[in-house]
Design a protein around this motif. Sequence first.
Motif, PDB file in Angstrom:
ATOM      1  N   ALA A   1       0.805  -1.220   0.000  1.00  0.00           N
ATOM      2  CA  ALA A   1       0.000   0.000   0.000  1.00  0.00           C
ATOM      3  C   ALA A   1       0.838   1.270   0.000  1.00  0.00           C
ATOM      4  CB  ALA A   1      -0.936   0.008   1.208  1.00  0.00           C
ATOM      5  N   ASN A   2       2.160   1.117   0.015  1.00  0.00           N
ATOM      6  CA  ASN A   2       3.078   2.265  -0.019  1.00  0.00           C
ATOM      7  C   ASN A   2       2.901   3.156   1.211  1.00  0.00           C
ATOM      8  OD1 ASN A   2       5.081   3.957  -0.952  1.00  0.00           O
ATOM      9  ND2 ASN A   2       3.793   4.990  -2.458  1.00  0.00           N
ATOM     10  N   ARG A   3       2.825   2.539   2.384  1.00  0.00           N
ATOM     11  CA  ARG A   3       2.690   3.260   3.649  1.00  0.00           C
ATOM     12  C   ARG A   3       4.051   3.278   4.343  1.00  0.00           C
ATOM     13  NH1 ARG A   3      -2.832   5.092   4.116  1.00  0.00           N
ATOM     14  NH2 ARG A   3      -3.920   3.860   2.555  1.00  0.00           N
ATOM     15  N   ARG A   4       4.827   4.305   4.058  1.00  0.00           N
ATOM     16  CA  ARG A   4       6.209   4.332   4.519  1.00  0.00           C
ATOM     17  C   ARG A   4       6.312   4.355   6.039  1.00  0.00           C
ATOM     18  NH1 ARG A   4      10.586   8.806   2.575  1.00  0.00           N
ATOM     19  NH2 ARG A   4       9.807   8.123   0.555  1.00  0.00           N
ATOM     20  N   TRP A   5       5.514   5.196   6.713  1.00  0.00           N
ATOM     21  CA  TRP A   5       5.619   5.285   8.167  1.00  0.00           C
ATOM     22  C   TRP A   5       5.333   3.943   8.822  1.00  0.00           C
ATOM     23  CZ3 TRP A   5       3.003   4.334  12.597  1.00  0.00           C
ATOM     24  CH2 TRP A   5       3.489   4.934  13.757  1.00  0.00           C
ATOM     25  N   VAL A   6       4.322   3.232   8.315  1.00  0.00           N
ATOM     26  CA  VAL A   6       3.971   1.934   8.879  1.00  0.00           C
ATOM     27  C   VAL A   6       5.113   0.947   8.678  1.00  0.00           C
ATOM     28  CG1 VAL A   6       2.371  -0.008   8.741  1.00  0.00           C
ATOM     29  CG2 VAL A   6       1.507   2.323   8.564  1.00  0.00           C
ATOM     30  N   VAL A   7       5.707   0.959   7.491  1.00  0.00           N
ATOM     31  CA  VAL A   7       6.824   0.049   7.224  1.00  0.00           C
ATOM     32  C   VAL A   7       7.983   0.335   8.176  1.00  0.00           C
ATOM     33  CG1 VAL A   7       8.567  -0.634   5.529  1.00  0.00           C
ATOM     34  CG2 VAL A   7       6.201  -0.313   4.823  1.00  0.00           C
ATOM     35  N   ASN A   8       8.305   1.616   8.367  1.00  0.00           N
ATOM     36  CA  ASN A   8       9.403   1.966   9.265  1.00  0.00           C
ATOM     37  C   ASN A   8       9.107   1.546  10.706  1.00  0.00           C
ATOM     38  OD1 ASN A   8      11.008   3.105   7.272  1.00  0.00           O
ATOM     39  ND2 ASN A   8      10.112   5.120   7.502  1.00  0.00           N
ATOM     40  N   SER A   9       7.875   1.759  11.157  1.00  0.00           N
ATOM     41  CA  SER A   9       7.531   1.373  12.527  1.00  0.00           C
ATOM     42  C   SER A   9       7.575  -0.141  12.699  1.00  0.00           C
ATOM     43  CB  SER A   9       6.155   1.911  12.903  1.00  0.00           C
ATOM     44  OG  SER A   9       5.148   1.343  12.090  1.00  0.00           O
ATOM     45  N   VAL A  10       7.094  -0.867  11.699  1.00  0.00           N
ATOM     46  CA  VAL A  10       7.158  -2.327  11.758  1.00  0.00           C
ATOM     47  C   VAL A  10       8.611  -2.789  11.796  1.00  0.00           C
ATOM     48  CG1 VAL A  10       6.734  -4.436  10.449  1.00  0.00           C
ATOM     49  CG2 VAL A  10       4.916  -2.748  10.701  1.00  0.00           C
ATOM     50  N   ALA A  11       9.467  -2.144  11.000  1.00  0.00           N
ATOM     51  CA  ALA A  11      10.881  -2.525  10.987  1.00  0.00           C
ATOM     52  C   ALA A  11      11.530  -2.289  12.348  1.00  0.00           C
ATOM     53  CB  ALA A  11      11.609  -1.736   9.906  1.00  0.00           C
ATOM     54  N   VAL A  12      11.212  -1.173  12.979  1.00  0.00           N
ATOM     55  CA  VAL A  12      11.791  -0.861  14.294  1.00  0.00           C
ATOM     56  C   VAL A  12      11.350  -1.884  15.330  1.00  0.00           C
ATOM     57  CG1 VAL A  12      11.776   0.800  16.202  1.00  0.00           C
ATOM     58  CG2 VAL A  12      12.076   1.596  13.847  1.00  0.00           C
ATOM     59  N   PHE A  13      10.048  -2.169  15.383  1.00  0.00           N
ATOM     60  CA  PHE A  13       9.566  -3.120  16.385  1.00  0.00           C
ATOM     61  C   PHE A  13       9.981  -4.553  16.047  1.00  0.00           C
ATOM     62  CE2 PHE A  13       6.669   0.376  17.490  1.00  0.00           C
ATOM     63  CZ  PHE A  13       6.826   0.356  18.867  1.00  0.00           C
ATOM     64  N   ALA A  14      10.116  -4.860  14.766  1.00  0.00           N
ATOM     65  CA  ALA A  14      10.619  -6.186  14.397  1.00  0.00           C
ATOM     66  C   ALA A  14      12.054  -6.363  14.888  1.00  0.00           C
ATOM     67  CB  ALA A  14      10.545  -6.380  12.886  1.00  0.00           C
TER      68      ALA A  14
END
Length: 300
Positions: free
Chosen positions: A238-251
């Motif tokens: 979906a091209n949601r950059r903020w969500v991807v970054n937050s998922v990467a941090v918590f992952a």
Amino acid sequence: MKVTLDLDALLAAGKITPEEAERLKGFAAADTGALGANILFALGATAVAGGIAALLPTLETLAALGAVLFAGGLFVRLRALPRMQLFAQIIMTIGALALCCGIGGLYGDNPLARVGLTLGLAAAATVARSGLLAALAVVGFSTVLAFNDVPWPPNHMMVTVIVGLCALILALYLLSLRLKPADEGLAIVAMRTAIVLVNGAFFLGSIFGDDSAGISSAWFSIIWAVAMLAFGAWAVAANRRWVVNSVAVFAAIHFFTQWFAILGTQPLSILGGGVLLIVFGLALARFNNWVGDRPAKSRA
């Protein structure tokens, strides 16, 4: 709609005439003066309220001053005075915070009071257009879900908190799709706050589990990993950059929590963890560069 323009660059490129540049600078000067006056008014009102609170240092005084400040800001907002809207927003936000702190200090142990404070913060955030109040409303919602007389260790109500916050995230996402761009920001701020909190709840569950639901920490770890994988895949599509970054941090937090829990803090595990962290960072930077070359679909 606000647009930021470099007048000197436009003038040098011949896009605007010197007369147009001076005219636009005049508008900017007027707005800058109004901004300064609004800030001074807000600081003055806050100082007066703070002085009264210092003379009468009680929770009742704090709540009363908060109500007065919020009512004053609401009056200015309803009068629709264009040059005073920033002042109204500032004192409404400060007033709502003071009012909630006063009421919370007096009746915070009552679950119904917490529900009322959460709803009040949400309403105040909408009226004042305050992202801070919207975020605090979500925090208040999570405290309503996790109300517990024994706050530590946090091994109760984690499932309730996670389910409730996930439902809130979905509701805010659907709401943001239907709001006008000017109103969408508050829903996005609240949704991002809920995303952070639900990951925090998963993190605590992966360490302590949930005795009230009979779910062990191992199951929390597995479910959290699967949820982040699915959520991250959707965010990429979906091209949601903020969500991807937050998922990467918590992952990364989840991975290294389990990494050191299994391997311990020894030189080789620390070295391997550092190398993996660099690899994850490079992958995330490459993704952000790739997304930057694509048209953005949403701020979320």
